[in-house]
Design a protein around this motif. Sequence first.
Motif, PDB file in Angstrom:
ATOM      1  N   TYR A  37      59.744   3.114 -74.761  1.00  0.00           N
ATOM      2  CA  TYR A  37      59.707   3.921 -73.548  1.00  0.00           C
ATOM      3  C   TYR A  37      60.490   3.213 -72.456  1.00  0.00           C
ATOM      4  O   TYR A  37      60.536   1.985 -72.390  1.00  0.00           O
ATOM      5  CB  TYR A  37      58.257   4.134 -73.078  1.00  0.00           C
ATOM      6  N   ASN A 100      44.353   6.358 -83.149  1.00  0.00           N
ATOM      7  CA  ASN A 100      45.410   6.837 -82.262  1.00  0.00           C
ATOM      8  C   ASN A 100      45.507   6.087 -80.940  1.00  0.00           C
ATOM      9  O   ASN A 100      46.244   6.511 -80.051  1.00  0.00           O
ATOM     10  CB  ASN A 100      45.201   8.329 -81.965  1.00  0.00           C
TER      11      ASN A 100
ATOM     12  N   ASN B  31      44.643  13.821 -77.721  1.00  0.00           N
ATOM     13  CA  ASN B  31      44.505  12.450 -77.216  1.00  0.00           C
ATOM     14  C   ASN B  31      44.837  12.360 -75.734  1.00  0.00           C
ATOM     15  O   ASN B  31      45.829  12.941 -75.273  1.00  0.00           O
ATOM     16  CB  ASN B  31      45.456  11.512 -77.959  1.00  0.00           C
ATOM     17  N   SER B  94      48.748  12.957 -75.846  1.00  0.00           N
ATOM     18  CA  SER B  94      49.550  13.172 -77.049  1.00  0.00           C
ATOM     19  C   SER B  94      48.768  14.014 -78.041  1.00  0.00           C
ATOM     20  O   SER B  94      47.543  14.150 -77.948  1.00  0.00           O
ATOM     21  CB  SER B  94      49.925  11.834 -77.698  1.00  0.00           C
ATOM     22  N   LEU B  95      49.488  14.550 -78.997  1.00  0.00           N
ATOM     23  CA  LEU B  95      48.842  15.151 -80.159  1.00  0.00           C
ATOM     24  C   LEU B  95      48.172  14.040 -80.967  1.00  0.00           C
ATOM     25  O   LEU B  95      48.414  12.854 -80.737  1.00  0.00           O
ATOM     26  CB  LEU B  95      49.882  15.861 -81.019  1.00  0.00           C
ATOM     27  N   SER B  96      47.341  14.421 -81.924  1.00  0.00           N
ATOM     28  CA  SER B  96      46.753  13.418 -82.811  1.00  0.00           C
ATOM     29  C   SER B  96      47.857  12.799 -83.665  1.00  0.00           C
ATOM     30  O   SER B  96      48.950  13.349 -83.770  1.00  0.00           O
ATOM     31  CB  SER B  96      45.715  14.078 -83.712  1.00  0.00           C
ATOM     32  N   GLU B 106      55.837  12.781 -79.150  1.00  0.00           N
ATOM     33  CA  GLU B 106      55.389  11.484 -78.660  1.00  0.00           C
ATOM     34  C   GLU B 106      54.334  11.668 -77.591  1.00  0.00           C
ATOM     35  O   GLU B 106      53.874  12.782 -77.370  1.00  0.00           O
ATOM     36  CB  GLU B 106      56.583  10.711 -78.078  1.00  0.00           C
ATOM     37  N   ALA B 107      53.915  10.589 -76.953  1.00  0.00           N
ATOM     38  CA  ALA B 107      52.986  10.658 -75.831  1.00  0.00           C
ATOM     39  C   ALA B 107      53.763  10.925 -74.545  1.00  0.00           C
ATOM     40  O   ALA B 107      54.884  10.462 -74.377  1.00  0.00           O
ATOM     41  CB  ALA B 107      52.201   9.360 -75.708  1.00  0.00           C
ATOM     42  N   PHE B 108      53.144  11.679 -73.644  1.00  0.00           N
ATOM     43  CA  PHE B 108      53.756  12.016 -72.358  1.00  0.00           C
ATOM     44  C   PHE B 108      52.903  11.432 -71.236  1.00  0.00           C
ATOM     45  O   PHE B 108      51.679  11.387 -71.338  1.00  0.00           O
ATOM     46  CB  PHE B 108      53.865  13.534 -72.204  1.00  0.00           C
TER      47      PHE B 108
END
Lengths: 114, 118
Positions: A37, A100, B31, B94-96, B106-108
């Motif tokens: 990132y 996760n 998540n 994020s999605l799982s 990805e994570a936002f």
Amino acid sequence: AQTVTQSQPEMSVQEAETVTLSCTYDTSENNYYLFWYKQPPSRQMILVIRQEAYKQQNATENRFSVNFQKAAKSFSLKISDSQLGDTAMYFCAFMGYNNNDMRFGAGTRLTVKP
Amino acid sequence: DVKVTQSSRYLVKRTGEKVFLECVQDMDHENMFWYRQDPGLGLRLIYFSYDVKMKEKGDIPEGYSVSREKKERFSLILESASTNQTSMYLCASSLSGTDLVAMNTEAFFGQGTRLTVV
């Protein structure tokens, strides 16, 4: 818990040159995601590149590519033809498929010099 | 376009106050995460939630609690703010994990909240 280590707190590179940022991680999981990132001075975190652990081929996104060494648990980021807009904090991150919780490294501050 | 919105960009609170940091996402993500960002330490995970009413402690949960009553909202609570909690706080969603693979995403992140405790 997983740990992510970035051993280069600061780096600099001349415009148009290539720079490599290092990242190592520790995990007992076999399936996971790795991310780089970017956080510009404006603060919003944005994804640079992602890599799934099961893929042997290194991910590439335009000028950005990774060197993923699963056995060595290493995930470095190469920036080619560096641009002034690449100046930012860069964070390496890990997420397991099953667990996760996403962990980050301490970050590398990259400065691209004109 | 995924949006993760944090309720405040800057916040100043007094020692001992109860502080609420709110985070809302609009992409139906399972998540949600709360991180604290300090120079030289990177992003440290405070708490993580993988479903409504579910939470897991991260690396630095002491002095913090969280609430996730609805899927889109994840709140970070400082029960009694102290000066050592002065920091930048980042929320992400994020999605799982398995869906991340399937959807190639990805994570936002939100824009962050700079909290100062005086």
